[in-house]
Design a protein around this motif. Sequence first.
Motif, PDB file in Angstrom:
ATOM      1  N   ALA A 125       4.189  -0.189  -6.259  1.00  0.00           N
ATOM      2  CA  ALA A 125       4.064   1.433  -5.385  1.00  0.00           C
ATOM      3  C   ALA A 125       3.515   1.565  -4.015  1.00  0.00           C
ATOM      4  N   GLY A 126       3.522   0.370  -3.373  1.00  0.00           N
ATOM      5  CA  GLY A 126       3.047   0.072  -2.598  1.00  0.00           C
ATOM      6  C   GLY A 126       4.514  -0.384  -1.207  1.00  0.00           C
ATOM      7  N   THR A 127       5.502  -0.089  -2.031  1.00  0.00           N
ATOM      8  CA  THR A 127       6.731  -0.612  -1.077  1.00  0.00           C
ATOM      9  C   THR A 127       7.179   0.616  -0.582  1.00  0.00           C
ATOM     10  N   ARG A 128       6.726   1.158  -1.660  1.00  0.00           N
ATOM     11  CA  ARG A 128       7.227   3.584  -1.705  1.00  0.00           C
ATOM     12  C   ARG A 128       6.171   3.880  -0.596  1.00  0.00           C
ATOM     13  N   ARG A 129       4.923   3.494  -0.823  1.00  0.00           N
ATOM     14  CA  ARG A 129       3.969   4.316   0.980  1.00  0.00           C
ATOM     15  C   ARG A 129       3.863   3.273   1.475  1.00  0.00           C
ATOM     16  N   GLY A 130       4.228   2.534   1.976  1.00  0.00           N
ATOM     17  CA  GLY A 130       4.200   1.556   3.143  1.00  0.00           C
ATOM     18  C   GLY A 130       3.542   0.297   3.285  1.00  0.00           C
ATOM     19  N   VAL A 131       2.319   0.480   2.228  1.00  0.00           N
ATOM     20  CA  VAL A 131       1.948  -0.639   2.313  1.00  0.00           C
ATOM     21  C   VAL A 131       1.292  -2.288   1.497  1.00  0.00           C
ATOM     22  N   ALA A 132       1.194  -3.043   2.678  1.00  0.00           N
ATOM     23  CA  ALA A 132       1.328  -4.518   2.011  1.00  0.00           C
ATOM     24  C   ALA A 132       0.630  -4.908   0.928  1.00  0.00           C
ATOM     25  N   VAL A 133       0.754  -5.502   0.311  1.00  0.00           N
ATOM     26  CA  VAL A 133      -0.804  -6.062  -0.975  1.00  0.00           C
ATOM     27  C   VAL A 133      -0.043  -7.810  -1.350  1.00  0.00           C
ATOM     28  N   VAL A 134      -1.311  -8.697  -0.906  1.00  0.00           N
ATOM     29  CA  VAL A 134      -1.010  -9.913  -0.997  1.00  0.00           C
ATOM     30  C   VAL A 134      -1.809 -10.462  -1.630  1.00  0.00           C
TER      31      VAL A 134
END
Length: 212
Positions: A125-134
């Motif tokens: 979902a972050g790829t669509r919301r502009g949030v990177a998750v690592v």
Amino acid sequence: MRFSAALAVLIGLSLAASGCDRRSGETAQGSGANAAAPDEVTPDEVTADEVPSAASGGTEAVFKHVVDRSHKGEAMPDKPFTTLEGKAATLKEIAGGKPLLVNLWATWCAPCIAELPALDKLAAAGTRRGVAVVAVSQDMEPGGVPAFWTARKLSTLKTWLDPENALGFHYGTGTLPTTILYDAQGREVARVIGALEWDGADGQALVAEISG
């Protein structure tokens, strides 16, 4: 004072029930030389939203957390770690000017493993919301991490390796999982100590704070 004392006891019980103590992990991995310091959150530092959260059903002992805002505004560290292939990386490079959610986990930590599927969905979902998750492994013997990660069959979430616990030392956390949320300017918004259902209301509200 009574409230602070009671809250401190409540937080301690929550972490004991839901998080993995790094010292236990060191014993499991056969080494204690790179242990991180205990959590630095004190009763005077906690904020009003630092209350335990539990999932329904059989996961009550796993999905409990506290939200710590005592480090709000602190800059993202420039500590080095590596990709699975051994290439150097930093959080700033990965964020690339976007909001970032950093999850510290380990293969020996049951609550860490339990929240990985929700983090995977969040990463997608972050790829669509502009949030990177690592996700950054804190295993001090990282040789088994690649195979372990492949076996999880996660579609989007990726992991990095931090066998020297550079990030763990920086954040001063003795409990895994610990997750830190940064805004687009690389400033800390909050950190979550313990496991959280990131696709639930509490998790989505926290992500909204950095993606808004």
